[in-house]
Design a protein around this motif. Structure first.
Motif, PDB file in Angstrom:
ATOM      1  N   LYS A 182       0.871  -1.195   0.079  1.00 39.86           N
ATOM      2  CA  LYS A 182      -0.062  -0.079   0.017  1.00 39.86           C
ATOM      3  C   LYS A 182       0.804   1.244   0.070  1.00 39.86           C
ATOM      4  N   VAL A 183       0.630   2.054  -0.940  1.00 36.59           N
ATOM      5  CA  VAL A 183       1.436   3.431  -0.979  1.00 36.59           C
ATOM      6  C   VAL A 183       0.660   4.326  -0.261  1.00 36.59           C
ATOM      7  N   ARG A 184       1.043   5.049   0.833  1.00 41.10           N
ATOM      8  CA  ARG A 184       0.293   5.889   1.594  1.00 41.10           C
ATOM      9  C   ARG A 184       0.852   7.403   1.229  1.00 41.10           C
ATOM     10  N   LEU A 185       0.076   8.294   0.941  1.00 44.72           N
ATOM     11  CA  LEU A 185       0.313   9.587   0.302  1.00 44.72           C
ATOM     12  C   LEU A 185      -0.085  10.543   1.643  1.00 44.72           C
ATOM     13  N   TYR A 186       0.786  11.188   2.096  1.00 44.84           N
ATOM     14  CA  TYR A 186       0.308  12.218   2.933  1.00 44.84           C
ATOM     15  C   TYR A 186       0.750  13.766   2.711  1.00 44.84           C
ATOM     16  N   GLY A 187       0.032  14.403   2.789  1.00 49.14           N
ATOM     17  CA  GLY A 187       0.475  15.883   2.457  1.00 49.14           C
ATOM     18  C   GLY A 187       0.486  16.587   3.802  1.00 49.14           C
ATOM     19  N   VAL A 188       1.635  17.303   3.871  1.00 55.71           N
ATOM     20  CA  VAL A 188       1.762  17.902   5.060  1.00 55.71           C
ATOM     21  C   VAL A 188       1.482  19.596   5.068  1.00 55.71           C
ATOM     22  N   PRO A 189       1.190  20.245   5.966  1.00 53.81           N
ATOM     23  CA  PRO A 189       0.711  21.648   5.681  1.00 53.81           C
ATOM     24  C   PRO A 189       2.034  22.382   5.078  1.00 53.81           C
ATOM     25  N   MET A 209       3.818  19.117  12.591  1.00 58.28           N
ATOM     26  CA  MET A 209       3.146  17.848  11.578  1.00 58.28           C
ATOM     27  C   MET A 209       4.304  17.255  10.773  1.00 58.28           C
ATOM     28  N   TRP A 210       5.212  18.136  10.405  1.00 54.49           N
ATOM     29  CA  TRP A 210       6.072  17.607   9.472  1.00 54.49           C
ATOM     30  C   TRP A 210       6.833  16.354  10.160  1.00 54.49           C
ATOM     31  N   THR A 211       7.459  16.907  11.409  1.00 53.24           N
ATOM     32  CA  THR A 211       8.151  15.878  12.209  1.00 53.24           C
ATOM     33  C   THR A 211       7.495  14.702  12.227  1.00 53.24           C
ATOM     34  N   ILE A 212       5.947  14.503  12.742  1.00 54.52           N
ATOM     35  CA  ILE A 212       5.413  13.563  13.108  1.00 54.52           C
ATOM     36  C   ILE A 212       5.161  12.568  11.718  1.00 54.52           C
ATOM     37  N   LEU A 213       4.979  13.248  10.552  1.00 58.27           N
ATOM     38  CA  LEU A 213       4.701  12.427   9.221  1.00 58.27           C
ATOM     39  C   LEU A 213       6.272  12.012   8.894  1.00 58.27           C
ATOM     40  N   LYS A 214       7.051  12.702   8.910  1.00 54.35           N
ATOM     41  CA  LYS A 214       8.180  12.298   8.273  1.00 54.35           C
ATOM     42  C   LYS A 214       9.070  10.911   8.639  1.00 54.35           C
ATOM     43  N   GLU A 215       8.601  10.858  10.049  1.00 53.62           N
ATOM     44  CA  GLU A 215       8.981   9.655  10.727  1.00 53.62           C
ATOM     45  C   GLU A 215       9.112   8.334   9.902  1.00 53.62           C
ATOM     46  N   ARG A 216       7.665   8.181   9.243  1.00 53.29           N
ATOM     47  CA  ARG A 216       7.393   7.088   8.424  1.00 53.29           C
ATOM     48  C   ARG A 216       7.647   6.955   7.020  1.00 53.29           C
ATOM     49  N   ASP A 271      16.205  21.834   3.284  1.00 54.06           N
ATOM     50  CA  ASP A 271      16.841  21.790   4.558  1.00 54.06           C
ATOM     51  C   ASP A 271      15.975  21.123   5.647  1.00 54.06           C
ATOM     52  N   GLU A 272      14.803  21.156   5.569  1.00 54.36           N
ATOM     53  CA  GLU A 272      13.906  20.326   6.643  1.00 54.36           C
ATOM     54  C   GLU A 272      13.551  19.054   6.022  1.00 54.36           C
ATOM     55  N   PHE A 273      13.423  18.898   4.875  1.00 54.47           N
ATOM     56  CA  PHE A 273      13.277  17.285   4.401  1.00 54.47           C
ATOM     57  C   PHE A 273      14.151  16.662   3.761  1.00 54.47           C
ATOM     58  N   GLY A 274      15.440  17.202   3.570  1.00 51.22           N
ATOM     59  CA  GLY A 274      16.536  16.637   2.634  1.00 51.22           C
ATOM     60  C   GLY A 274      16.995  15.451   3.226  1.00 51.22           C
ATOM     61  N   ASP A 275      16.843  15.050   4.570  1.00 50.47           N
ATOM     62  CA  ASP A 275      17.284  13.953   5.201  1.00 50.47           C
ATOM     63  C   ASP A 275      16.391  12.400   4.553  1.00 50.47           C
ATOM     64  N   LEU A 276      15.161  13.022   4.071  1.00 50.54           N
ATOM     65  CA  LEU A 276      14.497  11.873   3.371  1.00 50.54           C
ATOM     66  C   LEU A 276      15.110  11.123   2.276  1.00 50.54           C
ATOM     67  N   HIS A 277      16.121  12.053   1.628  1.00 50.41           N
ATOM     68  CA  HIS A 277      17.052  11.428   0.575  1.00 50.41           C
ATOM     69  C   HIS A 277      17.675  10.115   0.982  1.00 50.41           C
ATOM     70  N   GLU A 278      18.049  10.537   2.392  1.00 50.67           N
ATOM     71  CA  GLU A 278      18.881   9.389   2.892  1.00 50.67           C
ATOM     72  C   GLU A 278      18.214   8.125   3.022  1.00 50.67           C
ATOM     73  N   LYS A 279      17.038   8.561   3.592  1.00 46.83           N
ATOM     74  CA  LYS A 279      15.961   7.199   3.935  1.00 46.83           C
ATOM     75  C   LYS A 279      15.231   6.687   2.717  1.00 46.83           C
ATOM     76  N   GLY A 280      15.277   7.175   1.696  1.00 45.45           N
ATOM     77  CA  GLY A 280      14.663   6.644   0.376  1.00 45.45           C
ATOM     78  C   GLY A 280      14.861   7.567  -0.877  1.00 45.45           C
ATOM     79  N   GLY A 281      14.035   8.668  -1.005  1.00 44.11           N
ATOM     80  CA  GLY A 281      14.453   9.624  -2.186  1.00 44.11           C
ATOM     81  C   GLY A 281      13.415  10.860  -2.214  1.00 44.11           C
ATOM     82  N   VAL A 282      14.017  11.632  -2.870  1.00 39.51           N
ATOM     83  CA  VAL A 282      13.069  12.785  -3.162  1.00 39.51           C
ATOM     84  C   VAL A 282      12.807  13.270  -4.456  1.00 39.51           C
TER      85      VAL A 282
END
Lengths: 399, 188, 138
Positions: free
Chosen positions: B62-69, B77-84, B108-119
């Protein structure tokens, strides 16, 4: 039958007036084919032969043949020359002599003698940017390295617009395709620039690709028109990286043999020749680059070099297939040659080569500086059925 | 069932909610409130918690698509949703006052997601504002995240095909990066 | 809803009203630790008991909570969400929409208070706020 890979020479028009340029271009378009001296006319000063006014101080490189244009009242010097008013006959004669001279010169192995100017590292846009600009820069097709500021760079400030054109001289059908009227052409499949049998380009497009590459490498503000037989026309304004086409690219007569490109340098302030925003030039380059050269590497690419994407192609505006995304992902993350790209992305070597050709024309590639770096060894991608989320989503979405 | 959480982030008005609607196969869950901050974005409503959509792939994924404010005041909310999250679709509207800086801020806020997967970066409203060109976005990415290859596309968030291209490119990049890393590990 | 009204967090009259209502709430209920009026989209209108940073942060979080509550109620088709209660070990947070306004009241009470009373005073404060705004408008 004329060979599709027939070697031709390039002719640079430097420092001439627009009228002189237009006249030469017209003569070559109308006469050169019959005279048996096909020339590719470019607004480059790195061509095999150059026509330069006799009263302009100019030093050509050893590989170049210099033809002096002697204007009214001038005195012909040593070497080849033509006089104004320019006549077709005189032009053809001097070009034949130039051809003979070039024929006597030692040719670089394996590739044609066509030369194109390599980029100015400070200019934009630029293709195939090397990640280490200080290293030697390959100039053209298998030639030794040289920088564009060698030779005649001082003439780049010439106030005259320089007209250039190439015409495809092959009147006979090529071995690969038969000319057909545009209205009878089936649309290309909506996939990666469809390089199946139906989408096979005529050899004329190879020369168009070379000319476009050359123009982009020159980095000078330029406009161009590609005329395809049956009146299809593509107008390009390189300043805005935009083009207009009367019909969708997918329906352009790719089998056509009567194709011509004319390009002209323009002042930056001149109004655009395309209706802005127009279509992105990347779309045109993708279309031509991935279909030209019949699955062989573009002449400016070298088999021993590895390439990596500087940025991803803008797939949302390109006619692409899902496999192109995997290919971009592979070459976006490490330096690869065509064979390695084929292995990494799970595509045929020919498709990998076509992709590299297109990326290169689009200016998306950088070249690995360290040629001795060990290649990245890939575990072949898993088969589609047992693949990862990408493959599953692809199936799910019917892509 | 394997879950793949993809985050949609970017400044207010970039089209995150619309993008999720274009992709989701369920009716999206939206948490919108009336927008009182018209100076930032002239639109009626704004997301204040999250948007949610999903794509079910067979019985297993299942691909879950979350939009953050988009607004920074909701960064909890960014912090909460970014974790998963394993991937990020970063949307930037080209007609913003300084979209390149907004890109940098969100990387700067979300760039670390590149390390977890991709952007992947989607530049929206490029039909309204033709500059900056995506080359400039790519240049900024190289500056902010040197050595990373992040796809940049122009896209209309309402266009399902284009958003699918963005999503598929993101996933292709994630899988290819993992494959290269695994290959290099084996070679070492 | 009054969509045409200027943004509440920028309207000095509404800010003054909100401050007045919060003062009254505090006097009425000594177990109140903290309270804030916020716009639906998370801007602080007026607060009681917190520092600036906390006020802004709570306003944003309460806005998200309210929207999530609304989304759940909508998804379950149980009508509009009336209020939200967060019960923790040492206290409660109750938040409730101000009737007919794009505004929410969020209030934190200590554990000494009963949920029932806390809920009653929050409802009263929200109603008072609505009434004051109407009077101002008139």
């Amino acid at each position: 039958m004329v060979s599709m890979t027939k070697a031709r020479h390039s002719l640079g028009l430097v420092g001439l007036s627009p009228i002189e340029c237009a006249k030469i271009a017209t003569f070559i378009e109308s006469e050169a084919e019959a005279a048996g001296c096909p020339w590719l006319v470019l607004h480059s000063d790195s061509c095999d032969a150059l026509i330069v006014p006799a009263d302009v101080e100019f030093s050509a490189d050893p590989y170049q043949v210099l033809i002096r244009l002697v204007r009214f009242g001038g005195t012909p010097g040593e070497g080849l020359s033509i006089t104004t008013p320019i006549s077709a006959r005189e032009l053809m004669d001097v070009l034949k002599q130039a051809q003979e001279l070039l024929g006597r010169q030692q040719k670089p192995a394996a590739t044609g003698s066509l030369r194109v100017k390599m980029e100015d590292w400070g200019g934009m846009p630029a293709n195939d940017r090397h990640d280490v600009p200080a290293r030697d820069i390959p100039a053209g097709f298998g030639t030794t390295a040289r920088h564009m500021t060698d030779g005649s760079a001082a003439l780049k400030t010439d106030p005259y617009a320089v007209a250039a054109q190439i015409t495809h001289p092959h009147a006979q059908p090529s071995a690969m395709a038969t000319p057909q009227p545009v209205q009878q052409m089936p649309p290309q499949p909506a996939a990666h620039a469809g390089y199946g049998e139906a989408g096979e380009f005529s050899a004329a497009w190879d020369q168009i690709a070379v000319a476009l590459y050359s123009i982009v490498q020159n980095s000078a503000p330029a406009v161009a028109e590609i005329r395809v037989e049956n009146l299809d026309m593509i107008r390009i304004d390189f300043r805005f990286r935009a083009y207009n086409s009367r019909i969708p690219l997918e329906q352009v007569n790719t089998h056509g043999h009567r194709i011509a490109i004319r390009s002209t340098l323009v002042e930056a302030y001149r109004p655009p020749i395309v209706n802005l925003p127009g279509e992105s030039l990347d779309k045109l380059f993708w279309f031509i680059g991935s279909q030209a050269f019949h699955g062989m590497a573009a002449p400016w690419l070298k088999p021993e070099e590895r390439y990596r994407l500087r940025r991803w192609p803008n797939f949302t505006e390109l006619n692409h297939a899902v496999a192109d995304m995997r290919t971009a992902a592979a070459i976006g993350n490490c330096y690869l040659n065509a064979a390695e790209l084929s292995s990494a992305a799970g595509i045929t070597p020919e498709a990998a080569t076509r992709t590299l050709n297109a990326y290169s024309l689009m200016g998306l590639l950088e070249i690995q500086a360290n040629r001795s770096a060990p290649p990245v060894v890939f575990t072949p991608p898993p088969p589609e059925k047992s693949g990862g989320l990408f493959s599953k989503l692809r199936t799910k979405l019917g892509l | 069932m394997a879950e793949h959480v993809i985050l949609f982030a970017g400044p207010m008005g970039a089209g995150k909610t619309t993008a999720i609607e274009s992709l989701s196969e369920i009716e999206t869950i939206r948490t919108e409130a009336n927008n009182t901050d018209r100076e930032t974005a002239d639109k009626d409503t704004t997301t204040v918690a999250l948007d949610y959509g999903e794509i079910t792939v067979g019985d297993e994924d299942k691909v879950r698509l979350y939009g953050v404010p988009g607004q920074r005041r909701f960064n909890f909310m960014w912090t909460i949703l970014k974790e998963r999250a394993v991937g990020l679709v970063l949307l930037v509207n080209n007609d913003a006052a300084d979209p390149i800086q907004e890109l940098a801020d969100f990387l700067d806020e979300f760039g670390d997601l590149h390390e977890k997967g991709g952007v992947v970066v989607c530049v929206t409203r490029s039909d309204v504002a033709t500059s900056p060109h995506i080359d400039q976005y790519a240049e900024k990415i190289r500056e902010v995240l040197p050595g990373r290859m992040i796809p940049v596309f122009t896209a209309d968030a309402r266009n399902t095909d284009q958003m699918r291209t963005c999503l598929m490119s993101l996933i292709a990049n994630i899988e290819m990066t993992a494959m290269i890393a695994a290959s290099q590990e084996r070679a070492a | 809803m009054n969509n045409a009204a200027p943004s509440a967090h920028k309207d000095p009259h509404i800010i003054a009203c909100a401050g007045e209502v919060l003062e009254g709430l505090n006097e009425f209920c000594r177990s109140l630790r903290y309270a804030t009026f916020l716009t639906d989209d998370g801007f602080e209108v007026a607060s009681f008991g917190g520092d600036d940073k906390q006020n802004r942060r709570v306003a944003s979080m309460a806005s998200s909570m309210q929207a999530l509550g609304d989304a759940v109620a909508k998804d379950l088709r149980i009508g509009a969400a009336e209020y939200i209660i967060i019960a923790a070990e040492t206290g409660y947070v109750i938040q409730m929409r101000v009737p007919d306004q794009l505004m929410v009241l969020a209030a934190h009470f200590d554990a000494a208070e009963t949920v029932g009373k806390a809920l009653s005073v929050v409802r009263l404060a929200a109603s008072n706020m609505c009434a004051m705004i109407r009077r101002e408008a008139a």
